[in-house]
Design a protein around this motif. Structure first.
Motif, PDB file in Angstrom:
ATOM      1  N   ASN A  25      -8.197   0.941   4.119  1.00 21.58           N
ATOM      2  CA  ASN A  25      -7.565   2.124   4.701  1.00 21.58           C
ATOM      3  C   ASN A  25      -6.186   2.411   4.107  1.00 21.58           C
ATOM      4  O   ASN A  25      -5.414   3.182   4.666  1.00 21.58           O
ATOM      5  N   ASN A  26      -5.850   1.764   2.969  1.00 19.84           N
ATOM      6  CA  ASN A  26      -4.570   1.967   2.281  1.00 19.84           C
ATOM      7  C   ASN A  26      -3.365   1.754   3.201  1.00 19.84           C
ATOM      8  O   ASN A  26      -2.415   2.535   3.185  1.00 19.84           O
ATOM      9  N   LYS A  27      -3.393   0.703   3.979  1.00 23.92           N
ATOM     10  CA  LYS A  27      -2.288   0.390   4.893  1.00 23.92           C
ATOM     11  C   LYS A  27      -1.376  -0.703   4.346  1.00 23.92           C
ATOM     12  O   LYS A  27      -0.362  -1.008   4.941  1.00 23.92           O
ATOM     13  N   LEU A  28      -1.742  -1.300   3.233  1.00 24.52           N
ATOM     14  CA  LEU A  28      -0.939  -2.389   2.667  1.00 24.52           C
ATOM     15  C   LEU A  28      -0.031  -1.837   1.571  1.00 24.52           C
ATOM     16  O   LEU A  28      -0.396  -1.799   0.398  1.00 24.52           O
ATOM     17  N   ASP A  29       1.155  -1.390   1.958  1.00 20.18           N
ATOM     18  CA  ASP A  29       2.098  -0.806   1.008  1.00 20.18           C
ATOM     19  C   ASP A  29       2.394  -1.802  -0.110  1.00 20.18           C
ATOM     20  O   ASP A  29       2.596  -2.985   0.140  1.00 20.18           O
ATOM     21  N   LYS A  30       2.387  -1.316  -1.327  1.00 19.31           N
ATOM     22  CA  LYS A  30       2.658  -2.075  -2.540  1.00 19.31           C
ATOM     23  C   LYS A  30       1.549  -3.063  -2.900  1.00 19.31           C
ATOM     24  O   LYS A  30       1.702  -3.893  -3.768  1.00 19.31           O
ATOM     25  N   TYR A  31       0.401  -2.950  -2.231  1.00 17.75           N
ATOM     26  CA  TYR A  31      -0.735  -3.812  -2.544  1.00 17.75           C
ATOM     27  C   TYR A  31      -1.116  -3.622  -4.010  1.00 17.75           C
ATOM     28  O   TYR A  31      -1.330  -2.499  -4.473  1.00 17.75           O
ATOM     29  N   ILE A  32      -1.187  -4.697  -4.754  1.00 22.26           N
ATOM     30  CA  ILE A  32      -1.516  -4.636  -6.178  1.00 22.26           C
ATOM     31  C   ILE A  32      -3.037  -4.544  -6.322  1.00 22.26           C
ATOM     32  O   ILE A  32      -3.761  -5.428  -5.877  1.00 22.26           O
ATOM     33  N   PRO A  77       5.645  -5.139  -7.766  1.00 22.34           N
ATOM     34  CA  PRO A  77       6.075  -3.970  -6.983  1.00 22.34           C
ATOM     35  C   PRO A  77       7.419  -4.081  -6.282  1.00 22.34           C
ATOM     36  O   PRO A  77       7.963  -3.078  -5.855  1.00 22.34           O
ATOM     37  N   TYR A  78       7.977  -5.268  -6.182  1.00 24.67           N
ATOM     38  CA  TYR A  78       9.281  -5.374  -5.534  1.00 24.67           C
ATOM     39  C   TYR A  78      10.425  -5.435  -6.536  1.00 24.67           C
ATOM     40  O   TYR A  78      11.558  -5.701  -6.190  1.00 24.67           O
ATOM     41  N   ASN A  79      10.114  -5.209  -7.814  1.00 24.41           N
ATOM     42  CA  ASN A  79      11.112  -5.117  -8.883  1.00 24.41           C
ATOM     43  C   ASN A  79      11.947  -6.370  -9.091  1.00 24.41           C
ATOM     44  O   ASN A  79      13.102  -6.297  -9.466  1.00 24.41           O
ATOM     45  N   GLU A 119       0.377   3.418 -11.501  1.00 27.89           N
ATOM     46  CA  GLU A 119       0.515   2.387 -12.523  1.00 27.89           C
ATOM     47  C   GLU A 119       1.970   2.330 -12.952  1.00 27.89           C
ATOM     48  O   GLU A 119       2.595   3.371 -13.168  1.00 27.89           O
ATOM     49  N   THR A 120       2.481   1.130 -13.082  1.00 28.95           N
ATOM     50  CA  THR A 120       3.849   0.917 -13.545  1.00 28.95           C
ATOM     51  C   THR A 120       3.810  -0.114 -14.670  1.00 28.95           C
ATOM     52  O   THR A 120       3.130  -1.128 -14.558  1.00 28.95           O
TER      53      THR A 120
END
Length: 167
Positions: A25-32, A77-79, A119-120
């Motif tokens: 459900n796309n609830k995990l922000d920054k999920y790789i 994702p956390y830089n 994508e980063t």
């Protein structure tokens, strides 16, 4: 202090169900979603890891790149900087130049606020070998093309635009 209960198969299955639902459900922000390594230490060029489930195991013999993968994941994702763990060993050498080009990787991760994966790309620059910086999309590395138009919300959230491509 009460004795700690060991997890049961039933409780583990419940956690797996919850994690699976959150992921779908796309609830995990920054999920790789996946990571691709066009040139990264001694990994095979273009190596790709798909994270199709919230728990992924990375296994292999000594010197096969397991720690290198974890170090790259640490900086995603956390830089956080990949350079914190960037060193060469006999089993895990760093090679740059020649046909491989600069060490680099890219990954797709969820930005929950826009409900999209982006994508980063991160690349190690020769002018400062301990610095990994975001870089432009590289189609030869297998990155997706940047869409021609962003919504205003996407522009605010992604900031620099050319660093990410939406999936």
């Amino acid at each position: 202090m009460p004795a700690r209960k060991e997890p049961t198969a039933q409780s583990l299955n419940r956690y797996i169900e919850i994690a699976t639902r959150l992921c779908k459900n796309n609830k995990l922000d920054k999920y790789i979603k996946y990571a691709v390594f066009p040139n990264f230490k001694n990994l095979e060029n273009g190596a790709r890891i798909d994270f199709n489930f919230p728990v992924t195991a990375i296994i292999g013999p000594n010197g096969s790149g397991k720690s290198s993968i974890l170090h790259a994941l640490y900086g995603m994702p956390y830089n956080f900087s990949t350079s914190r763990f960037w060193f060469s060993t006999t089993l895990d050498p760093i090679e740059e130049g020649k046909n491989k080009g600069a060490n680099r990787y890219f990954y797709a991760h969820l930005i929950r606020d826009i409900s999209k994966h982006v994508e980063t790309k991160k690349i190690r620059r020769k002018r400062n070998e301990s610095y990994w910086e975001p870089a432009r999309v590289s189609r030869p590395d297998g990155m997706q093309a940047i869409p021609k138009e962003y919504t205003e919300k996407e522009k605010r959230i992604s900031g620099s635009g050319p660093v990410v491509s939406y999936l």
